[in-house]
Design a protein around this motif. Structure first.
Motif, short mmCIF file in Angstrom:
data_model
loop_
_atom_site.label_atom_id
_atom_site.label_comp_id
_atom_site.label_asym_id
_atom_site.label_seq_id
_atom_site.Cartn_x
_atom_site.Cartn_y
_atom_site.Cartn_z
N GLN A 124 0.80 -1.22 0.00
CA GLN A 124 0.00 0.00 0.00
C GLN A 124 0.84 1.27 0.00
OE1 GLN A 124 -3.56 0.10 0.07
NE2 GLN A 124 -3.28 -2.03 -0.48
N ARG A 125 1.88 1.28 -0.84
CA ARG A 125 2.71 2.49 -0.84
C ARG A 125 2.45 3.31 -2.09
NH1 ARG A 125 8.68 0.50 -0.36
NH2 ARG A 125 7.88 -0.97 -1.90
N ASN A 126 2.69 4.63 -1.99
CA ASN A 126 2.59 5.45 -3.20
C ASN A 126 4.00 5.71 -3.73
OD1 ASN A 126 3.74 7.40 -1.57
ND2 ASN A 126 1.83 8.52 -1.24
N LYS A 127 4.09 6.46 -4.85
CA LYS A 127 5.39 6.66 -5.51
C LYS A 127 6.42 7.29 -4.59
CE LYS A 127 6.01 8.39 -9.68
NZ LYS A 127 5.77 8.97 -11.03
N GLU A 128 5.99 8.32 -3.83
CA GLU A 128 6.94 9.03 -2.97
C GLU A 128 7.55 8.10 -1.93
OE1 GLU A 128 4.87 11.71 -5.19
OE2 GLU A 128 3.90 10.42 -3.73
N GLN A 129 6.71 7.23 -1.37
CA GLN A 129 7.22 6.32 -0.34
C GLN A 129 8.23 5.34 -0.95
OE1 GLN A 129 3.21 5.23 0.72
NE2 GLN A 129 3.55 5.89 2.82
N GLY A 168 6.99 5.85 -14.16
CA GLY A 168 5.63 5.51 -13.75
C GLY A 168 5.67 4.57 -12.57
N PHE A 169 4.49 4.29 -11.99
CA PHE A 169 4.44 3.46 -10.79
C PHE A 169 4.94 2.05 -11.07
CE2 PHE A 169 3.13 2.29 -6.65
CZ PHE A 169 2.63 1.01 -6.74
N TRP A 170 4.55 1.49 -12.22
CA TRP A 170 4.95 0.12 -12.55
C TRP A 170 6.46 0.03 -12.72
CZ3 TRP A 170 2.05 -4.32 -14.67
CH2 TRP A 170 0.70 -4.27 -14.30
N ALA A 171 7.01 0.95 -13.53
CA ALA A 171 8.46 0.91 -13.78
C ALA A 171 9.22 1.10 -12.47
CB ALA A 171 8.84 1.99 -14.78
N LEU A 172 8.68 1.95 -11.60
CA LEU A 172 9.34 2.20 -10.31
C LEU A 172 9.36 0.96 -9.43
CD1 LEU A 172 10.65 4.65 -9.07
CD2 LEU A 172 8.50 5.20 -7.96
N THR A 173 8.26 0.19 -9.48
CA THR A 173 8.20 -1.06 -8.72
C THR A 173 9.33 -1.99 -9.18
OG1 THR A 173 5.80 -0.85 -8.72
CG2 THR A 173 6.69 -2.96 -8.03
N GLY A 174 9.49 -2.08 -10.51
CA GLY A 174 10.55 -2.93 -11.06
C GLY A 174 11.92 -2.43 -10.66
N LEU A 175 12.11 -1.11 -10.73
CA LEU A 175 13.42 -0.54 -10.42
C LEU A 175 13.77 -0.76 -8.95
CD1 LEU A 175 15.77 0.95 -11.54
CD2 LEU A 175 14.55 3.09 -11.33
N GLU A 176 12.78 -0.61 -8.06
CA GLU A 176 13.03 -0.86 -6.63
C GLU A 176 13.45 -2.31 -6.42
OE1 GLU A 176 9.94 -1.31 -3.93
OE2 GLU A 176 11.11 -0.64 -2.21
N PHE A 177 12.81 -3.21 -7.16
CA PHE A 177 13.13 -4.63 -7.04
C PHE A 177 14.59 -4.88 -7.42
CE2 PHE A 177 12.36 -9.01 -6.72
CZ PHE A 177 12.83 -9.66 -7.84
N VAL A 178 15.03 -4.31 -8.54
CA VAL A 178 16.42 -4.52 -8.97
C VAL A 178 17.38 -3.93 -7.94
CG1 VAL A 178 18.08 -4.16 -10.82
CG2 VAL A 178 15.69 -4.43 -11.36
N ILE A 179 17.04 -2.76 -7.39
CA ILE A 179 17.91 -2.12 -6.41
C ILE A 179 18.04 -2.98 -5.16
CG2 ILE A 179 18.05 -0.14 -4.83
CD1 ILE A 179 17.06 1.59 -7.15
N LEU A 230 10.03 -2.57 -20.38
CA LEU A 230 8.75 -2.78 -21.07
C LEU A 230 7.68 -1.86 -20.53
CD1 LEU A 230 8.75 -6.65 -21.46
CD2 LEU A 230 9.20 -4.94 -23.20
N CYS A 231 7.67 -1.61 -19.20
CA CYS A 231 6.66 -0.71 -18.64
C CYS A 231 6.91 0.72 -19.08
CB CYS A 231 6.67 -0.79 -17.12
SG CYS A 231 6.08 -2.37 -16.53
N SER A 232 8.19 1.13 -19.16
CA SER A 232 8.49 2.50 -19.61
C SER A 232 8.08 2.68 -21.06
CB SER A 232 9.97 2.80 -19.47
OG SER A 232 10.44 2.42 -18.23
N GLU A 233 8.36 1.64 -21.89
CA GLU A 233 7.99 1.71 -23.31
C GLU A 233 6.50 1.86 -23.46
OE1 GLU A 233 11.27 -1.15 -25.32
OE2 GLU A 233 9.17 -1.70 -25.60
N ALA A 234 5.77 1.05 -22.67
CA ALA A 234 4.31 1.03 -22.80
C ALA A 234 3.74 2.40 -22.49
CB ALA A 234 3.71 -0.02 -21.87
#
Lengths: 269, 110
Positions: free
Chosen positions: A101-106, A180-191, A255-259
């Protein structure tokens, strides 16, 4: 077959997030296909039934290649479903359900915390071979990111780590906010997987390959392996697992950034 | 840009992985069709497309890494971690020891 599927559904209710990932389910479908549904989103179907997330929502993604890759993951399962190999599916589920339940800023705040303890910034003082290796392998990446984003990071061999100036933090924060939110989720995962902010940025900007980024993240382990030999059930296992997760996360971000770029272009007309 | 290898190698690698995954029907899979379409579309190079081509190549290499590493991770898992708990005799064999044989049986077993 429908009765068997319904029986499985009640034994492993889709509401329960943990149960469906602990026990092994038998493969209950033959064909996997994708279709385009509401809002131009792509859905995955197992036989006739539409795939749902563990949270019960309809599985729908904006990117067609992402849907194809997810469908391929489901198609490649043999007799039992091994969810721990389906990284793209898991990432999509996380983005759709947002269980924390987090938003982008969190997410951005949590992500930038890794900058203070970035792997490539932490240097040892001995043995000399490892010191050299860290200098030769990690310094170029740090130089690259400092130049690319016009920031200061540096490295340190003290236990406190390098001090990251606020300007650097703000620059990265701004850059992360552009995802975007989706791409950020992926990026956090890689980090979180690579235990670094510098390496995923280099990976997403295509400055490194996945194999190279994983090697740099595991540099000390690789050094020890070169000295003492490799233990297959530990070293190779960890390496392959980290590679698969990092590759999945990277592909997901791209893929999410492209979309979202395509969607924006379509909206602009 | 990272050195990813030639497009042909990456393409072949992905096809190999898909074949290992799907069996002989891999040419009917969605992934195969999408892959071939993308590679064909980007074969003709003109200067302005070059960057897009490099980006797609990196993406293809990432997907190849994903397929390959997932398969190897699964294989390693099955081999080393998939068998559940082993018997004491097997555990002792791992370090080259044998359990002692007591012809009369252990005292507490009777």
């Amino acid at each position: 077959m429908l009765r068997q599927a319904t029986r499985l559904c009640t034994r492993f209710p889709l509401r329960s997030y943990t149960r469906s990932y602990l026990s092994e389910r038998k493969k209950f479908y033959q064909d996997v296909s994708i279709s385009q549904g509401e809002g131009g989103l792509f859905e995955v179907s197992l036989d006739r039934r539409k795939l749902k997330t563990p949270g019960g929502k309809l599985f729908a993604v904006a990117s067609e290649p992402l849907a194809i890759a997810v469908a391929t993951e489901w198609d490649s399962q043999k007799d039992t479903l091994k969810f721990y190999t389906m990284h793209l599916t898991t990432l999509c589920n996380t983005a759709i359900d947002n269980p924390t339940q987090r938003n982008k800023e969190q997410i951005i705040t949590a992500t930038l915390k890794y900058l203070e303890t970035d792997t490539v910034c932490y240097r040892v003082e001995e043995p000399q071979g490892l010191v050299e290796l860290q200098k030769n392998e990690w310094d170029p990446v740090i130089q690259w990111i400092e130049k690319r984003y016009d920031v200061e990071i540096g490295s340190s061999s003290s236990i406190a780590g390098p001090t990251i100036p606020q300007k650097t933090r703000d620059t990265f924060s701004q850059h992360l906010a552009s995802y975007g939110f989706w791409a950020l989720t992926g990026l956090e995962f890689v980090i979180t997987q690579l235990k670094s902010v510098v390496l995923p940025f280099a990976l997403i900007d295509r400055h490194l390959t996945v194999e190279k980024a994983v090697l740099l993240s595991r540099l000390e382990e690789e050094y020890q392996i070169q000295r003492w030999g490799s233990v297959e059930w530990a070293h190779d296992y960890d390496c392959q697992e980290l590679r698969s997760r990092t590759a999945a996360g990277t592909l997901f971000v791209h893929l999410c950034s492209e979309a979202s770029t395509i969607k924006q272009k379509l909206l602009q007309g | 840009m990272a050195s990813v290898g030639s497009p042909l190698r990456v393409c072949r690698g992905i096809l190999k992985e898909l074949r290992a995954q799907c069996g002989h029907k891999y040419q009917q899979s969605m992934a195969y069709r999408y892959m071939m379409e993308q590679f064909r579309k980007n074969q003709v190079t003109s200067e302005k497309l070059c960057r897009a081509q490099q980006e797609l190549l990196h993406q293809a290499a990432t997907y190849l890494c994903l397929l390959r590493s997932t398969r190897m991770h699964l294989a390693l898992h099955e081999e080393y971690h998939g068998k559940g708990e082993s018997k004491p005799e097997d555990v002792a064999k791992l370090v080259g020891l044998r359990l002692p044989q007591q012809p009369g049986g252990k005292g507490w077993e009777n």
